[in-house]
Every structure is written in C-alpha cells, then in structure tokens.
Design a protein around this motif. Structure first.
Motif, PDB file in Angstrom:
ATOM      1  N   VAL A   1       0.697  -1.194   0.142  1.00  0.00           N
ATOM      2  CA  VAL A   1      -0.150   0.081  -0.114  1.00  0.00           C
ATOM      3  C   VAL A   1       0.814   1.305   0.146  1.00  0.00           C
ATOM      4  CG1 VAL A   1      -1.602   1.447   1.408  1.00  0.00           C
ATOM      5  CG2 VAL A   1      -1.773  -1.063   0.837  1.00  0.00           C
ATOM      6  N   ALA A   2       1.915   1.289   0.778  1.00  0.00           N
ATOM      7  CA  ALA A   2       2.908   2.256   0.686  1.00  0.00           C
ATOM      8  C   ALA A   2       3.574   2.550  -0.807  1.00  0.00           C
ATOM      9  CB  ALA A   2       4.020   2.194   1.796  1.00  0.00           C
ATOM     10  N   LEU A   3       3.998   1.464  -1.257  1.00  0.00           N
ATOM     11  CA  LEU A   3       4.365   1.877  -2.421  1.00  0.00           C
ATOM     12  C   LEU A   3       3.482   2.344  -3.559  1.00  0.00           C
ATOM     13  CD1 LEU A   3       6.509  -1.678  -2.856  1.00  0.00           C
ATOM     14  CD2 LEU A   3       7.436   0.459  -2.353  1.00  0.00           C
ATOM     15  N   LEU A   4       2.274   1.763  -3.612  1.00  0.00           N
ATOM     16  CA  LEU A   4       1.180   2.464  -4.602  1.00  0.00           C
ATOM     17  C   LEU A   4       1.036   3.887  -4.063  1.00  0.00           C
ATOM     18  CD1 LEU A   4      -1.475  -0.531  -4.391  1.00  0.00           C
ATOM     19  CD2 LEU A   4       0.159   0.252  -6.218  1.00  0.00           C
ATOM     20  N   GLY A   5       0.958   4.245  -2.771  1.00  0.00           N
ATOM     21  CA  GLY A   5       0.695   5.699  -2.309  1.00  0.00           C
ATOM     22  C   GLY A   5       1.938   6.482  -2.738  1.00  0.00           C
ATOM     23  N   ASP A   6       3.015   5.930  -2.954  1.00  0.00           N
ATOM     24  CA  ASP A   6       4.127   6.788  -3.374  1.00  0.00           C
ATOM     25  C   ASP A   6       4.365   6.713  -4.729  1.00  0.00           C
ATOM     26  OD1 ASP A   6       5.036   7.124  -0.826  1.00  0.00           O
ATOM     27  OD2 ASP A   6       6.271   5.542  -0.351  1.00  0.00           O
ATOM     28  N   GLU A   7       3.435   5.997  -5.667  1.00  0.00           N
ATOM     29  CA  GLU A   7       3.288   6.027  -6.990  1.00  0.00           C
ATOM     30  C   GLU A   7       4.478   5.500  -7.750  1.00  0.00           C
ATOM     31  OE1 GLU A   7       2.313   9.983  -8.403  1.00  0.00           O
ATOM     32  OE2 GLU A   7       0.410   9.996  -7.393  1.00  0.00           O
TER      33      GLU A   7
ATOM     34  N   THR B   1      -5.981   5.092  -0.033  1.00  0.00           N
ATOM     35  CA  THR B   1      -6.055   5.646   1.387  1.00  0.00           C
ATOM     36  C   THR B   1      -7.002   4.916   2.230  1.00  0.00           C
ATOM     37  OG1 THR B   1      -5.955   8.099   0.446  1.00  0.00           O
ATOM     38  CG2 THR B   1      -6.941   7.743   2.611  1.00  0.00           C
ATOM     39  N   ILE B   2      -8.055   4.337   1.682  1.00  0.00           N
ATOM     40  CA  ILE B   2      -8.858   3.384   2.284  1.00  0.00           C
ATOM     41  C   ILE B   2      -8.153   2.060   2.828  1.00  0.00           C
ATOM     42  CG2 ILE B   2     -10.988   1.995   2.304  1.00  0.00           C
ATOM     43  CD1 ILE B   2     -12.099   3.881   0.380  1.00  0.00           C
ATOM     44  N   MET B   3      -7.496   1.424   1.937  1.00  0.00           N
ATOM     45  CA  MET B   3      -6.497   0.358   2.155  1.00  0.00           C
ATOM     46  C   MET B   3      -5.462   0.589   3.361  1.00  0.00           C
ATOM     47  SD  MET B   3      -5.842  -0.993  -1.631  1.00  0.00           S
ATOM     48  CE  MET B   3      -4.939  -2.253  -1.271  1.00  0.00           C
ATOM     49  N   ASP B   4      -4.902   1.716   3.251  1.00  0.00           N
ATOM     50  CA  ASP B   4      -3.856   2.061   4.233  1.00  0.00           C
ATOM     51  C   ASP B   4      -4.595   2.220   5.813  1.00  0.00           C
ATOM     52  OD1 ASP B   4      -1.243   3.130   5.025  1.00  0.00           O
ATOM     53  OD2 ASP B   4      -2.359   5.100   5.589  1.00  0.00           O
ATOM     54  N   THR B   5      -5.801   2.872   5.493  1.00  0.00           N
ATOM     55  CA  THR B   5      -6.365   3.093   6.909  1.00  0.00           C
ATOM     56  C   THR B   5      -6.823   1.830   7.526  1.00  0.00           C
ATOM     57  OG1 THR B   5      -7.270   5.405   6.372  1.00  0.00           O
ATOM     58  CG2 THR B   5      -8.441   4.178   7.943  1.00  0.00           C
ATOM     59  N   GLY B   6      -7.110   0.779   6.608  1.00  0.00           N
ATOM     60  CA  GLY B   6      -7.771  -0.361   6.997  1.00  0.00           C
ATOM     61  C   GLY B   6      -6.837  -1.394   7.651  1.00  0.00           C
ATOM     62  N   SER B   7      -5.520  -1.217   6.874  1.00  0.00           N
ATOM     63  CA  SER B   7      -4.347  -1.951   7.521  1.00  0.00           C
ATOM     64  C   SER B   7      -3.750  -1.476   8.573  1.00  0.00           C
ATOM     65  CB  SER B   7      -3.129  -1.897   6.275  1.00  0.00           C
ATOM     66  OG  SER B   7      -2.729  -0.333   6.009  1.00  0.00           O
ATOM     67  N   ARG B   8      -3.789  -0.014   8.818  1.00  0.00           N
ATOM     68  CA  ARG B   8      -3.391   0.630  10.277  1.00  0.00           C
ATOM     69  C   ARG B   8      -4.332   0.093  11.245  1.00  0.00           C
ATOM     70  NH1 ARG B   8       0.599   4.630   9.991  1.00  0.00           N
ATOM     71  NH2 ARG B   8       0.795   5.521   7.885  1.00  0.00           N
ATOM     72  N   ASP B   9      -5.729   0.040  11.100  1.00  0.00           N
ATOM     73  CA  ASP B   9      -6.690  -0.583  11.973  1.00  0.00           C
ATOM     74  C   ASP B   9      -6.392  -1.821  12.478  1.00  0.00           C
ATOM     75  OD1 ASP B   9      -9.005   0.035  13.595  1.00  0.00           O
ATOM     76  OD2 ASP B   9      -9.700  -1.500  12.237  1.00  0.00           O
TER      77      ASP B   9
END
Length: 484
Positions: free
Chosen positions: A285-291, A305-313
C-alpha cells in the motif's frame, strides 16, 4: 485433570454426608428441648397429683368433721329421747349414735396431721366416752339429772366446733404449703427454661458454624473463579460430599486455567501469523501511495487511502492482542513515572483526533507521579483517552485528575459522554465486550481496550472501577502505588 492443588479436608468432627450433618444438628438441638419438656411434664404431673390428693384429703377431713358435729347433736337427741321419755325402745338408737360417733372419731384420727386438731380429737373421744357412761341404756335418768348433763353436751359441741375450725385451719396451712410448692416448681421450670436457652443457642451456633463453614468456603471458591482468579482455591473442610464438590471445583479451575493458557497461546500465534502478511500488505500500500508503480488518479488514491487506513486499524488490533497476551505472563518492574510527561506523550499521539472533534483535556495533578512501568502507564492513559474521545460529544471536555488517598495515587479519568449503565459496568473490562451504545461516527474497535487497561493496572499493583462523579457522565477511578 488429576489431584487438586487446593487442600480438601474432611475434619474428624464432620460426618461423611452434609445431610447427616444437618440431621444430627436438628437431633442435638431437639435433645435439650425435649428433655426440658419431659422434665416439665413430669414436674407438673407431680404437682397435679399432689393437688388432687390434697383436694381429696381436705374434702374428706372436712366432711368427716362435719359428720362428727352432726353426730354429737344426734347423740344428744337420742339421749333425750331415751331418758326424758323413759322409753326402752330408744335404747338401741342411743347406743348406735354413740358407736357411730366413736367410729367417726377413730376414722378421722389418722387423717389429721395437725397436732392441735389431734389433741382436740382425743379430748373429744374422752369426754364422749365419759358422758356415755352416764347416759348408756340400762337405767333412766330423771329430767333434773339429765339436764344437769347439759354442760357436758355443750363441751362436746364446743369440742366438735373447735375440731372443725382446727381442721379448716390445717387445710388452709396445707393449701399455703401447696401454693408455695407450686410457686417453687414454677420458678424451677423458669430456671430450667432459662438454662436451656443459652445451651440451645450455643449448640445452634456450633452447628451453624459447622454447616456454614464449608458453604462459605465454597462461596469463596466460586467468587474467586468468577473474578477470573485461577490460582489455588481456598481449603475446603466439611462432610465428604462437600469435599468431593470442592475437588470438582478445583478440577474446573484447572480446566479453566488450561483453556485460558490455550486461548492466550492461540492469540499470540494468530497475532504473529497475521503480522507477516500484514507487513507485506502495508508495504505494498505504501508503494502504491508513493506512486512507484505509476501515477494514481484521484479515485485510485482514495482507494489506496482506504486500504492504508484499514491496514493500520488491523495492525492496531493485532498489537492489542499481543499486548493483552503479554500482560497475562509477567509483571514489569515499577519505577516512579511523572503523570504530566506520560500524559503529554499520549496527547501528542491523540492530537489529531482531539483537534478534529475540538475536545479539550483538562488536567489537575495533585499527585505528580505514580509507581508503575512507563510503557504500561502510557498504555492505560492511551486507551482511556481513546475511549473518552470515542464517546465524548464534539467540543466536549475530558478531565484527568490525580490525588493522594490511603497511601496510593488515585487517578480520575472523566468524560461527558452518555455514561455507562450500572448493569454493564462490571462487564466493560471483559475481553472483546462492546456495549450497545456505540457511536456511529467511529470505527468499531476490538473490545480489548478497557481489558488491557484493567490488566495493566493490575500488573502495576493497582485497582480500577467506574464511579459516579457529577457533572461528569463517566468516571474511571484508578488507584496506583505511591512512589517512595
């Protein structure tokens, strides 16, 4: 499971069965009461027999004495008929009257117990005999000589009347003695009853102790299990069936202990198993967020962003599981920790959530420090603050206050939410429990936050509870050790 670790004792003063103990208690308690009742019946029967005998004797004496009085009159009448009429046909009647008087006096003598009455009776017999020697049939007395005997007849009448009076006096004396006996018997029965009362109460207390002792021990064991304390149970002593029940409870404790260990082991294994694929997921998810795999359009960035929030939770929940499992194993060392510093660190982590809801945290630290592990204390403050933010209204207030009470630091954590119902306050600290009043605007948690708080406080040697402290709706009250 085999032999229990708790001591199960069947004392030498206990029977094999609880039922036999209860029956024996009832039997022993009945013995003094029954013996007292039997003794009372026996005494009362004796008094009743004495009263009956006294009534019969007194009536017989009174009747016989009155017959003596009548016989004296009849003797004088028969003598008058014989001598004044000088008719030999009245001779047998005179003799019969005299014999009847003597017979009555002879029968009356053994019934008289009073010495004065016996003396009067003897005088009466002597005088009647002397008078009869003058009046006996065989020769007639003229009128003058017969009337000369009137004083002798008067003496007989006076003696008979005196005998009647003395007999009545003797009866009254015996009646007083009987009344004194009845009163003494009554006092004796009262003394017996007063003596039986403490004896019965003492026996009742002894058997109550024998009966209630194993029941209280079983109650203590049940309460210990109900408080999730799986340590050795208190010693149980009592009848064999109660001891067997205690062994079954200890077997249940060991089973619960084994299940708890299996549950914690399962939580640790699952948590560790989930961390590895979760780390890969978060990295992707971080790699995707960093494009790094290419640029993202707005819709794709929202999905990332939804995937990142879900993974953090998910990571937070896994960490909660690991933290909860680790709290069951060992108690970390305690050192003096400044409350202001620990709370400042927690507030920094919660700053975005507080600012988004415009919630103000007020602090009043009358006790500046506690004796605890710094990580555990921050875990407690972080979970309590997260819970307060979750249930507080927008633009609400949260109070964190400390004070010294009973050689301990008392920490208050209060918010202005809807409050916790009285019936649910004992369950909010249970693992995975979530109340029915969950805010719709927040993400549903794991139900381990307050459980971790309780275990952390217990690990620090303190205690926690929920109390009412208006105007705040919900207040958690923590007691932690006071630094030296």
């Amino acid at each position: 499971m085999s032999a229990p670790s708790a001591r199960m004792l069947s004392g030498p003063y206990y029977p094999r069965s609880f039922t036999i103990l209860v029956i024996a208690a009832m039997g022993v308690l009945i013995v003094p009461l029954a013996s007292g009742l039997i003794n009372a019946v026996h005494v009362l029967q004796g008094v009743l027999d004495t009263q009956r005998q006294f009534t019969r004797d007194s009536l017989a004496v009174t009747r016989d004495v009155r017959q003596v009085v009548d016989s004296v009159s009849q003797l004088q009448r028969a003598a008058g008929q014989y001598h004044l009429l000088q008719d030999k046909e009245f001779g047998p009647a005179l003799h019969a009257r005299f014999d009847a008087l003597q017979k009555q006096l002879a029968e009356l003598e053994p019934r008289l117990s009073d010495p004065l009455a016996r003396s009067t009776l003897a005088t009466l017999r002597t005088r009647s005999l002397a008078l009869y020697r003058t009046l006996q049939p065989g020769r007639f007395l003229d009128s003058e000589r017969f009337h000369a005997l009137d004083p002798a007849f008067d003496d007989l009448h006076v003696g008979a009347e005196n005998l009647l009076h003395e007999a009545d006096t003797a009866v009254e004396g015996e009646l007083q003695v009987l009344e004194a006996t009845v009163q003494a018997t009554q006092q004796r029965l009262i003394a017996l009853g007063l003596a039986l009362i403490p004896l019965t109460l003492l026996l009742a207390a002894v058997f109550s102790w024998l009966i209630n002792r194993p029941i209280k021990q079983l109650k203590a064991s049940i309460q210990q299990l109900g408080q999730a304390d799986l340590g050795p149970l208190p010693a149980i002593s009592g009848p064999q069936d109660i001891v067997e029940l205690g062994r079954e409870m200890d077997w249940l404790r060991q089973r619960l202990q084994a299940l708890e260990e299996q549950k914690l082991q399962f939580l640790r294994q699952v948590s560790h198993e989930l961390k590895t694929p979760l780390a890969s997921l978060r990295e992707g998810v971080a790699l995707l967020g960093d494009e790094l795999a290419g640029s993202l359009n707005p819709r794709q960035r929202a999905i990332v962003t939804i995937m990142d929030t879900g993974s953090r939770d998910l990571q937070q929940r896994i960490e909660d599981l690991l933290r909860y499992g680790n709290l069951q194993d060992a108690r970390p060392p305690a050192v003096p920790v400044a409350l202001a510093e620990a709370l400042a660190s927690v507030l920094e982590r919660q700053r975005l959530a507080l600012e988004a809801r415009r919630i103000v945290v007020e602090t009043e630290f009358a006790a500046p420090a506690v004796l605890a592990d710094r990580a555990l204390l921050e875990t407690v403050l972080d979970n309590l603050l997260s819970n307060a933010v979750k249930f507080s209204p927008d633009e609400g207030r949260i109070l964190v206050r400390s004070e010294v009470a009973d050689d301990a630091v008392v920490l208050w954590f209060c918010d202005q939410g809807e409050g916790i119902p009285e019936a649910l306050r004992a369950r909010v600290f249970e693992p995975f429990f979530q109340g029915p009043r969950q805010p719709a605007s927040t993400v549903k948690g794991s139900g381990l936050g307050l459980s971790i708080v309780r275990e952390s406080v217990l690990a620090a040697g303190g205690a926690i509870g929920i109390v009412d402290a208006p105007p705040w709706s919900t207040c958690f009250r923590l007691s932690l050790p006071l630094p030296p």
